[in-house]
Design an enzyme around this catalytic site. Structure first.
Site, mmCIF file in Angstrom:
data_model
loop_
_atom_site.group_PDB
_atom_site.id
_atom_site.type_symbol
_atom_site.label_atom_id
_atom_site.label_comp_id
_atom_site.label_asym_id
_atom_site.label_seq_id
_atom_site.Cartn_x
_atom_site.Cartn_y
_atom_site.Cartn_z
ATOM 1 N N GLU A 163 0.829 -1.213 0.000
ATOM 2 C CA GLU A 163 0.000 0.000 0.000
ATOM 3 C C GLU A 163 0.857 1.255 0.000
ATOM 4 O O GLU A 163 1.587 1.514 0.960
ATOM 5 C CB GLU A 163 -0.918 0.046 1.230
ATOM 6 C CG GLU A 163 -1.780 1.297 1.230
ATOM 7 C CD GLU A 163 -2.544 1.528 2.532
ATOM 8 O OE1 GLU A 163 -3.442 2.391 2.539
ATOM 9 O OE2 GLU A 163 -2.232 0.874 3.542
ATOM 10 N N GLU B 110 -11.829 2.786 5.253
ATOM 11 C CA GLU B 110 -10.790 3.218 6.190
ATOM 12 C C GLU B 110 -10.865 4.735 6.326
ATOM 13 O O GLU B 110 -10.078 5.469 5.748
ATOM 14 C CB GLU B 110 -9.406 2.779 5.708
ATOM 15 C CG GLU B 110 -8.318 3.035 6.747
ATOM 16 C CD GLU B 110 -6.941 2.584 6.306
ATOM 17 O OE1 GLU B 110 -6.588 1.424 6.565
ATOM 18 O OE2 GLU B 110 -6.216 3.397 5.704
#
Length: 281
Positions: A149, A248
């Site tokens: 990520e 998120e």
């Protein structure tokens, strides 16, 4: 095909202190999957039992951050920390296996304090590639996927090593393992590069997980900001995305009250609470 959403328990339902309670709240809100960062302090058997009771899939966990007091946030690309990285990876695999999770975000880590990013970039990439090959070999034995990520270095973490999808894609190409994928957080991607439609189309074959939050506040997708999530959701559907979309973000208030955007999405697709077909009821 409608998208599947995952509640990130490290961000949502902060009013509840323990991960199992947050998981149960996510299930009650209609989520069929959850994800979390490193689940410190929560025994695997407790989280698995909660997931089984709620019939919820645990979609994603992270590798351990390392030593937070020393300013670490992941170790995979940090020179000299290879042994600690491998120990943490094995712990993450053990935990993931115990809770039935098949995706692990392999945290790259930060440029060491007192060093110049450009001066250490080559050594960090070499370390990262070496550790990722080791990761891929280990995860292949478990039928698990490792995820990379990029985290933006403009707002969230100026010292994080992996900060653009282009950098992540180049590293994935050099590693060349099919069980390593891109975890594309659209919040970070928008801040670093924008051009979300083209980036999603370009990197779609590499994507193993997506996360969302509005920019710049990192709140609910329907909060004021730069991103047009109804359009993004339609684009992901048109691309045939079948993975999870991780939520998120930091709720502006009560998590449940802030899920109107998700209920609206389900309703617009003719789905009932939880994203299941009304015809199946």
């Amino acid at each position: 095909m409608a998208l599947r959403f995952s509640a990130n328990l490290s961000w949502l339902f902060p009013e509840l202190p323990a991960l199992p309670a947050r998981l149960e709240a996510a299930a009650a809100a209609g989520f069929g999957a959850v994800e979390a960062a490193w689940p410190a302090g929560c025994p695997a058997q407790e989280l698995r039992a909660a997931a089984e009771r709620a019939r919820v899939q645990i979609a994603l966990l992270n590798t351990p951050p390392g030593d937070p007091e020393a300013g670490e946030l992941g170790l995979a690309a940090v020179p000299g920390r290879q042994a600690a990285f491998r120990q943490g990876l094995e712990a993450a695999v053990h935990y993931a296996r115990a809770v039935g999770c098949r995706r692990i975000h392999v945290m790259a880590g930060r440029v060491p304090l007192g060093t110049d990013r450009a001066a250490v970039a080559g050594e960090m990439e070499t370390t990262f590639i070496e550790n990722l090959k080791y990761t891929a070999d280990l995860l292949s034995q478990e039928d698990m996927i490792g995820l990379l990520e990029p985290i933006n270095s403009r707002i969230t973490d100026p010292r994080y090593y992996l900060n653009t999808p282009h950098q992540a894609a180049a590293i994935l190409e050099k590693v060349g393992r099919p069980n390593l994928k891109l975890q594309l957080d659209l919040f970070h991607c928008q801040i670093m590069d924008g051009n979300l439609s083209r980036n999603l189309e370009t990197y779609f074959p590499l994507i193993g997980h997506i996360q969302i939050a509005q920019v710049p506040g990192r709140h609910e997708p329907d909060s004021p900001g730069e991103l047009n999530f109804p359009y993004i959701f339609e684009l992901l559907e048109s691309l045939g995305y079948t993975g999870y979309v991780g939520c998120e973000y930091a709720p502006k208030g009560d998590t449940l009250e802030g899920l109107g955007w998700l209920r609206s999405y389900w309703e617009s697709r003719g789905l009932q609470h939880g994203g299941t077909s009304k015809a199946a009821k």
